[in-house]
Write a protein that holds these residues in place. Sequence first.
Motif, short mmCIF file in Angstrom:
data_model
loop_
_atom_site.label_atom_id
_atom_site.label_comp_id
_atom_site.label_asym_id
_atom_site.label_seq_id
_atom_site.Cartn_x
_atom_site.Cartn_y
_atom_site.Cartn_z
N THR A 1 0.87 -1.29 0.10
CA THR A 1 -0.12 0.11 0.12
C THR A 1 0.72 1.29 -0.02
OG1 THR A 1 -0.12 0.39 2.34
CG2 THR A 1 -1.63 -1.29 1.49
N PRO A 2 0.31 2.46 -0.36
CA PRO A 2 1.22 3.90 -0.13
C PRO A 2 1.39 4.43 1.00
CG PRO A 2 -1.21 4.13 -1.01
CD PRO A 2 -1.17 2.57 -0.91
N LEU A 3 0.89 3.54 2.15
CA LEU A 3 0.75 4.02 3.39
C LEU A 3 2.26 4.57 3.92
CD1 LEU A 3 -0.61 4.74 5.93
CD2 LEU A 3 -0.38 2.35 7.05
N ASP A 4 3.31 3.88 3.80
CA ASP A 4 4.52 4.18 4.09
C ASP A 4 4.93 5.54 3.65
OD1 ASP A 4 7.01 3.92 5.69
OD2 ASP A 4 7.89 2.97 3.85
N ALA A 5 4.60 5.63 2.20
CA ALA A 5 5.00 6.99 1.47
C ALA A 5 4.07 8.07 2.27
CB ALA A 5 4.84 6.93 0.17
N LEU A 6 2.61 7.73 2.42
CA LEU A 6 1.91 8.88 3.12
C LEU A 6 2.44 9.18 4.30
CD1 LEU A 6 -0.45 10.64 2.83
CD2 LEU A 6 -1.80 8.74 3.90
N LEU A 7 2.83 8.39 5.18
CA LEU A 7 3.31 8.95 6.32
C LEU A 7 4.67 9.55 6.37
CD1 LEU A 7 2.62 5.37 8.52
CD2 LEU A 7 1.36 7.52 8.50
N ALA A 8 5.52 9.01 5.52
CA ALA A 8 6.70 10.02 5.60
C ALA A 8 6.52 11.22 4.86
CB ALA A 8 7.79 9.26 4.18
N HIS A 14 6.21 8.39 14.69
CA HIS A 14 5.67 7.58 15.72
C HIS A 14 4.26 7.18 15.51
CE1 HIS A 14 5.16 7.61 20.59
NE2 HIS A 14 4.73 6.22 19.94
N ILE A 15 4.27 5.94 15.63
CA ILE A 15 2.83 5.11 15.35
C ILE A 15 2.22 4.54 16.55
CG2 ILE A 15 1.80 3.11 14.01
CD1 ILE A 15 3.66 3.74 12.01
N VAL A 16 0.94 5.03 16.87
CA VAL A 16 0.11 4.56 18.03
C VAL A 16 -0.84 3.29 17.32
CG1 VAL A 16 -1.29 4.83 19.82
CG2 VAL A 16 0.55 6.41 19.20
N LEU A 17 -0.70 2.07 17.83
CA LEU A 17 -1.21 0.92 16.96
C LEU A 17 -2.28 0.39 18.02
CD1 LEU A 17 -1.34 -0.95 14.82
CD2 LEU A 17 0.64 -1.96 15.78
N ALA A 18 -3.37 0.13 17.46
CA ALA A 18 -4.51 -0.57 18.14
C ALA A 18 -5.26 -1.25 17.07
CB ALA A 18 -5.46 0.24 19.20
N TYR A 31 6.11 -4.86 13.75
CA TYR A 31 7.25 -5.32 13.35
C TYR A 31 7.58 -4.40 12.08
CZ TYR A 31 7.36 -9.05 16.80
OH TYR A 31 7.26 -9.65 18.06
N ALA A 32 6.64 -4.29 11.24
CA ALA A 32 6.94 -3.50 9.91
C ALA A 32 7.21 -2.08 10.23
CB ALA A 32 5.87 -3.78 8.98
N ALA A 33 6.44 -1.48 11.11
CA ALA A 33 6.87 -0.12 11.40
C ALA A 33 7.97 -0.07 12.22
CB ALA A 33 5.62 0.33 12.68
N LEU A 34 8.49 -0.68 13.02
CA LEU A 34 9.91 -0.75 13.56
C LEU A 34 10.81 -0.77 12.56
CD1 LEU A 34 8.98 -2.61 17.20
CD2 LEU A 34 9.52 -0.09 16.81
N GLU A 35 10.58 -1.85 11.62
CA GLU A 35 11.77 -2.19 10.48
C GLU A 35 11.77 -1.03 9.73
OE1 GLU A 35 10.37 -5.98 8.74
OE2 GLU A 35 11.08 -7.05 10.73
#
Length: 95
Positions: A1-8, A14-18, A31-35
């Motif tokens: 998905t384009p999510l990583d590019a959008l977040l950049a 910092h991502i908060v996950l639920a 794990y993907a977020a940390l990597e």
Amino acid sequence: TPLDALLAELGVAHIVLAGAMTNACIRATAYAALERGYDLTLLADAHTTASFDVGDGRRLDAAQVVLDLNLSLRWLSYPGRRNAAVAVDSFSFAA
């Protein structure tokens, strides 16, 4: 998905996950977020999954799956990253 590019593009660091499906979606996203270089906070009491059969008559209890990821993200260490698993009521959403 384009999510990583959008977040950049948005400058997110910092991502908060639920969410749901701790055993698959939440674990993989964490794990993907940390990597990918993001700091991560898992809201320890705001993710869930269902108990499921793993074969040979064995079953993984949902609460144990949630606990496993909470503990993993408290103990895990990625170089240059901050990660934690905290209760919702102890996390500040203020910038």
